[in-house]
Design a protein around this motif. Structure first.
Motif, short mmCIF file in Angstrom:
data_model
loop_
_atom_site.label_atom_id
_atom_site.label_comp_id
_atom_site.label_asym_id
_atom_site.label_seq_id
_atom_site.Cartn_x
_atom_site.Cartn_y
_atom_site.Cartn_z
N GLN A 299 4.00 9.54 1.84
CA GLN A 299 4.16 8.15 1.48
C GLN A 299 3.97 8.01 -0.02
OE1 GLN A 299 1.17 6.76 4.41
NE2 GLN A 299 2.64 5.11 4.67
N ASP A 300 4.79 7.20 -0.65
CA ASP A 300 4.59 6.97 -2.08
C ASP A 300 3.94 5.61 -2.32
OD1 ASP A 300 6.87 5.60 -1.34
OD2 ASP A 300 7.90 5.92 -3.22
N ILE A 301 3.92 4.75 -1.31
CA ILE A 301 3.21 3.48 -1.40
C ILE A 301 2.26 3.42 -0.21
CG2 ILE A 301 3.39 0.97 -1.30
CD1 ILE A 301 6.14 1.20 -2.55
N ILE A 302 1.00 3.11 -0.50
CA ILE A 302 0.01 3.04 0.56
C ILE A 302 -0.61 1.64 0.59
CG2 ILE A 302 -0.52 5.50 0.58
CD1 ILE A 302 -2.97 4.90 -1.14
N ALA A 303 -1.04 1.25 1.76
CA ALA A 303 -1.69 -0.04 1.94
C ALA A 303 -3.20 0.19 1.99
CB ALA A 303 -1.22 -0.71 3.23
N ILE A 304 -3.92 -0.53 1.14
CA ILE A 304 -5.37 -0.41 1.06
C ILE A 304 -5.98 -1.72 1.55
CG2 ILE A 304 -7.36 0.02 -0.42
CD1 ILE A 304 -5.38 2.38 -0.21
N LYS A 305 -6.80 -1.61 2.59
CA LYS A 305 -7.44 -2.80 3.14
C LYS A 305 -8.82 -2.96 2.52
CE LYS A 305 -8.56 -5.02 7.49
NZ LYS A 305 -8.55 -4.91 8.95
N SER A 306 -9.02 -4.08 1.84
CA SER A 306 -10.33 -4.41 1.29
C SER A 306 -10.93 -5.51 2.15
CB SER A 306 -10.20 -4.84 -0.17
OG SER A 306 -9.41 -6.00 -0.28
N GLU A 307 -12.06 -6.07 1.71
CA GLU A 307 -12.73 -7.09 2.52
C GLU A 307 -11.88 -8.33 2.74
OE1 GLU A 307 -16.69 -8.14 1.44
OE2 GLU A 307 -17.29 -6.06 1.20
N ASP A 308 -11.12 -8.73 1.72
CA ASP A 308 -10.41 -10.00 1.83
C ASP A 308 -8.89 -9.91 1.65
OD1 ASP A 308 -10.64 -9.29 -0.78
OD2 ASP A 308 -11.20 -11.27 -1.53
N ALA A 309 -8.36 -8.70 1.53
CA ALA A 309 -6.91 -8.59 1.30
C ALA A 309 -6.41 -7.20 1.67
CB ALA A 309 -6.60 -8.87 -0.17
N ILE A 310 -5.09 -7.09 1.69
CA ILE A 310 -4.43 -5.79 1.82
C ILE A 310 -3.59 -5.62 0.57
CG2 ILE A 310 -2.74 -4.43 3.09
CD1 ILE A 310 -3.65 -5.85 5.63
#
Length: 149
Positions: free
Chosen positions: A42-53
């Motif tokens: 994957q060249d783009i990853i989704a990072i989940k934080s406390e209040d957003a992705i």
């Protein structure tokens, strides 16, 4: 074409067996497809934080650190904090451009600018955006190998 899936509790690695009378163009084409599939990252990853992705391009990722039980991703655009585990993140997303340099840090060698000797045989790595981190002796050989030294 037929296919068969066999569940194997002793193996965690994917194994593919091709069986045909001769290795013809169809077999060679399938081998190329399988090799390309293994190289997909994957060249783009989704990072989940406390209040957003947040979406992050891997090429922008400078380093990944463990800080106070959280995973901190330092990129050219800033810092993101997530609850992921370092080993899981490494297995899922990272390629040969990323090298673990200590128990809690992975760096992108494309952003490495220089290294200097530090105390007790360790090194200090300086990366883009003013980021610096310690390279432990335990991980130094892997970093030197990735750099072609």
């Amino acid at each position: 074409m037929r296919w068969l899936f066999i569940e194997d509790s002793d193996s965690s690695e994917l194994e593919v067996l091709l069986r045909k009378r001769s290795q013809d163009e169809e077999v060679l084409k399938l081998i190329r497809i399988l090799e390309d599939f293994g190289d997909l990252k994957q060249d783009i990853i989704a990072i989940k934080s406390e209040d957003a992705i947040e979406l992050l391009r891997l090429e922008e990722l400078i380093a990944v650190d463990v800080e106070a039980g959280s995973l901190v991703l330092t990129s050219s655009k800033g810092r993101l904090v997530t609850k992921d585990r370092l080993y899981q993140f490494k297995e899922r997303y990272l390629s040969e451009n990323f090298v673990q340099v200590s128990k809690q840090t992975i760096i992108n060698i494309h952003y490495l600018e220089r290294m200097e000797a530090s105390f007790s045989g360790n090194r200090l790595a300086y990366l883009s955006n003013g980021y610096k981190t310690s390279v432990s002796r335990r991980y130094l050989k892997a970093l030197e190998k990735a750099l072609g030294l």
